[in-house]
Scaffold this motif. Structure first.
Motif, PDB file in Angstrom:
ATOM      1  N   GLN A 122       4.386   3.541   5.183  1.00 20.54           N
ATOM      2  CA  GLN A 122       4.077   3.327   6.595  1.00 20.54           C
ATOM      3  C   GLN A 122       3.469   4.570   7.259  1.00 20.54           C
ATOM      4  O   GLN A 122       3.321   4.612   8.482  1.00 20.54           O
ATOM      5  CB  GLN A 122       5.342   2.917   7.342  1.00 20.54           C
ATOM      6  CG  GLN A 122       5.852   1.528   6.960  1.00 20.54           C
ATOM      7  CD  GLN A 122       4.822   0.437   7.169  1.00 20.54           C
ATOM      8  OE1 GLN A 122       4.368  -0.185   6.204  1.00 20.54           O
ATOM      9  NE2 GLN A 122       4.412   0.203   8.394  1.00 20.54           N
ATOM     10  N   LYS A 169       1.632  -1.795   6.136  1.00 25.74           N
ATOM     11  CA  LYS A 169       0.828  -2.500   7.130  1.00 25.74           C
ATOM     12  C   LYS A 169       1.317  -2.144   8.532  1.00 25.74           C
ATOM     13  O   LYS A 169       2.522  -2.030   8.756  1.00 25.74           O
ATOM     14  CB  LYS A 169       0.901  -4.025   6.966  1.00 25.74           C
ATOM     15  CG  LYS A 169       0.105  -4.596   5.794  1.00 25.74           C
ATOM     16  CD  LYS A 169       0.977  -4.823   4.613  1.00 25.74           C
ATOM     17  CE  LYS A 169       0.216  -5.453   3.451  1.00 25.74           C
ATOM     18  NZ  LYS A 169       1.024  -5.401   2.215  1.00 25.74           N
ATOM     19  N   HIS A 185      -2.054  -5.226  11.342  1.00 24.09           N
ATOM     20  CA  HIS A 185      -2.324  -5.744   9.994  1.00 24.09           C
ATOM     21  C   HIS A 185      -1.468  -6.970   9.705  1.00 24.09           C
ATOM     22  O   HIS A 185      -1.956  -7.972   9.165  1.00 24.09           O
ATOM     23  CB  HIS A 185      -2.026  -4.670   8.940  1.00 24.09           C
ATOM     24  CG  HIS A 185      -2.937  -3.493   8.975  1.00 24.09           C
ATOM     25  ND1 HIS A 185      -2.518  -2.221   8.658  1.00 24.09           N
ATOM     26  CD2 HIS A 185      -4.258  -3.386   9.277  1.00 24.09           C
ATOM     27  CE1 HIS A 185      -3.528  -1.383   8.755  1.00 24.09           C
ATOM     28  NE2 HIS A 185      -4.598  -2.060   9.130  1.00 24.09           N
ATOM     29  N   ASN A 186      -0.192  -6.892  10.052  1.00 24.32           N
ATOM     30  CA  ASN A 186       0.713  -8.018   9.804  1.00 24.32           C
ATOM     31  C   ASN A 186       0.241  -9.272  10.537  1.00 24.32           C
ATOM     32  O   ASN A 186       0.241 -10.372   9.970  1.00 24.32           O
ATOM     33  CB  ASN A 186       2.133  -7.671  10.243  1.00 24.32           C
ATOM     34  CG  ASN A 186       2.793  -6.649   9.346  1.00 24.32           C
ATOM     35  OD1 ASN A 186       2.554  -6.594   8.142  1.00 24.32           O
ATOM     36  ND2 ASN A 186       3.641  -5.809   9.921  1.00 24.32           N
ATOM     37  N   GLN A 233       0.863  -1.182   0.000  1.00 19.22           N
ATOM     38  CA  GLN A 233       0.000   0.000   0.000  1.00 19.22           C
ATOM     39  C   GLN A 233       0.900   1.232   0.000  1.00 19.22           C
ATOM     40  O   GLN A 233       1.523   1.571   1.006  1.00 19.22           O
ATOM     41  CB  GLN A 233      -0.919   0.015   1.220  1.00 19.22           C
ATOM     42  CG  GLN A 233      -1.984   1.110   1.133  1.00 19.22           C
ATOM     43  CD  GLN A 233      -2.930   1.098   2.319  1.00 19.22           C
ATOM     44  OE1 GLN A 233      -2.759   1.871   3.259  1.00 19.22           O
ATOM     45  NE2 GLN A 233      -3.929   0.237   2.283  1.00 19.22           N
ATOM     46  N   TYR A 268      -7.181  -0.217   5.961  1.00 21.94           N
ATOM     47  CA  TYR A 268      -7.870  -1.290   5.243  1.00 21.94           C
ATOM     48  C   TYR A 268      -9.267  -1.451   5.841  1.00 21.94           C
ATOM     49  O   TYR A 268      -9.470  -1.218   7.036  1.00 21.94           O
ATOM     50  CB  TYR A 268      -7.126  -2.625   5.377  1.00 21.94           C
ATOM     51  CG  TYR A 268      -5.724  -2.605   4.806  1.00 21.94           C
ATOM     52  CD1 TYR A 268      -5.496  -2.932   3.475  1.00 21.94           C
ATOM     53  CD2 TYR A 268      -4.641  -2.243   5.601  1.00 21.94           C
ATOM     54  CE1 TYR A 268      -4.210  -2.914   2.944  1.00 21.94           C
ATOM     55  CE2 TYR A 268      -3.359  -2.212   5.080  1.00 21.94           C
ATOM     56  CZ  TYR A 268      -3.143  -2.543   3.757  1.00 21.94           C
ATOM     57  OH  TYR A 268      -1.871  -2.507   3.234  1.00 21.94           O
ATOM     58  N   VAL A 282      -8.057  -6.299   6.149  1.00 17.49           N
ATOM     59  CA  VAL A 282      -6.734  -6.384   5.530  1.00 17.49           C
ATOM     60  C   VAL A 282      -6.560  -7.657   4.706  1.00 17.49           C
ATOM     61  O   VAL A 282      -6.040  -7.612   3.584  1.00 17.49           O
ATOM     62  CB  VAL A 282      -5.619  -6.236   6.602  1.00 17.49           C
ATOM     63  CG1 VAL A 282      -5.640  -7.365   7.604  1.00 17.49           C
ATOM     64  CG2 VAL A 282      -4.264  -6.096   5.929  1.00 17.49           C
TER      65      VAL A 282
END
Length: 338
Positions: free
Chosen positions: A207, A250, A254-255, A200, A212, A215
């Motif tokens: 970053q 992310k 998100h990760n 993204q 999202y 995600v």
């Protein structure tokens, strides 16, 4: 509303008659999580999944650049850059790069990924000529003494063209073939397999504030669109690897959500690459500030990916990851990873 099907992967040696192979590999499943954007998820017997979706989840993946994907394989990272986030400058000189490559091949790398432009958070684009100067001679040197497949990690068609002329046989684009409109047509014309990654935003801004709706589903949809676009341009689906892009635009949350849902991406019908090696979230959770010391955490996350069927692991620490992988397969599958 679209339904998405995430197989619940298993590796237990006690396997029921209803078990199905996950992507033709080392895992099996008999249950699927049906996920929708407009309703709570639910578990279903695999037999209730529509046949076309089930075929994508179960079909064996064709070899990529000659690499057998019925078992997990290691992609060794070779950054010929002065500023990559964990190893910038270590392999910038050609002799150091070649020595490191020999070490990775000896340790068990099935593929070497050569990158000449840092894509760490905050990194800025470098000139095409400089990227070619960094990568093409190293690729040529590797090709001169080893038959191992070589990937060029680039967003730019001229760099990929020079890399192919030097001996590269796969293109790995962190921009998902959206940065340079000439890159995908070149890959198609040259008959090269590709790895398409989600990110993204560009590295200098990605970053800043990634957002999202969901995600895992948002990235699934992005990769599906990319696969459809690439196949329409003439790159067969069996030459496409997908990468959800852990750490590229992310947050930590998100990760972690992506890592919990990795098996979802088998529904794209393509091999899946997981690249988590030494990334910031590993240092944050593991308490290791220096990226060079994040091998233990990187290996832990890599093995979690193998337990969800990730066919390719992009890693810095090849020897340590290969050893851990051999032990994981011996302990869980009762077989050697060699």
């Amino acid at each position: 509303m679209t339904s998405y099907y995430r197989p619940v992967p298993r590796y237990d040696h006690c396997r029921p008659d209803t078990a199905l192979p996950l992507a033709g590999g080392w895992l099996w499943f008999d249950t699927v999580e049906e996920i929708r954007r407009d309703a709570p998820s639910r578990l279903l017997p695999a037999a209730q999944v529509p046949p076309e979706a089930l075929d994508r989840l179960t079909a064996p993946r064709a070899p990529i650049a000659g690499i057998d994907l019925s078992r997990p394989q290691l992609m060794g990272i070779l950054n010929v850059t002065p500023d990559s986030f964990s190893d910038g400058g270590e392999h910038f000189e050609a002799s150091a790069a070649l020595t490191h490559t020999r070490d990775m091949i000896g340790a068990g790398a099935a593929l070497i990924d050569v990158g000449g432009e840092s894509t760490r958070p905050g990194a800025r684009e470098i000139p095409i000529d400089e990227e070619i100067r960094r990568t093409a001679p190293v690729i040529s040197a590797i090709r001169g003494e080893a038959g191992i497949p070589i990937s060029i990690d680039t967003r730019k068609a001229p760099v990929a063209r020079a890399a192919q002329a030097a001996g590269a046989n796969l293109i790995n684009d962190v921009a998902g073939f959206t940065f340079d409109p000439d890159l995908a047509p070149f890959a198609a014309a040259a008959g090269l397999p590709v790895c398409v990654m989600h990110a993204q935003g560009t590295p200098d801004l990605m970053q800043a504030d990634p957002q999202y709706d969901n995600v895992a589903l948002d990235i699934y949809d992005y990769l599906q669109e990319r696969v459809d676009t690439l196949t329409a341009l003439g790159i067969p689906a069996d030459r496409i690897v997908v990468d959800p892009g852990i750490g590229f635009g992310k947050t930590l949350e998100h990760n972690l959500s992506l890592l919990q849902n990795l098996s979802l991406f088998h529904g794209l019908g393509c091999p899946v690459l997981l690249g988590v090696s030494r990334k910031r979230f590993i240092g944050t959770i593991g308490g290791t500030e220096d990226a060079r010391h994040r091998a233990p955490g990187s290996i832990a996350v890599a093995l979690a990916g193998v337990a969800q069927g990730m066919q390719l692991l992009r890693v810095h620490d090849v020897r340590e990851t290969a050893e851990a992988l051999r032990l994981w397969q011996a302990a869980t599958l009762g077989q050697d990873a060699g």
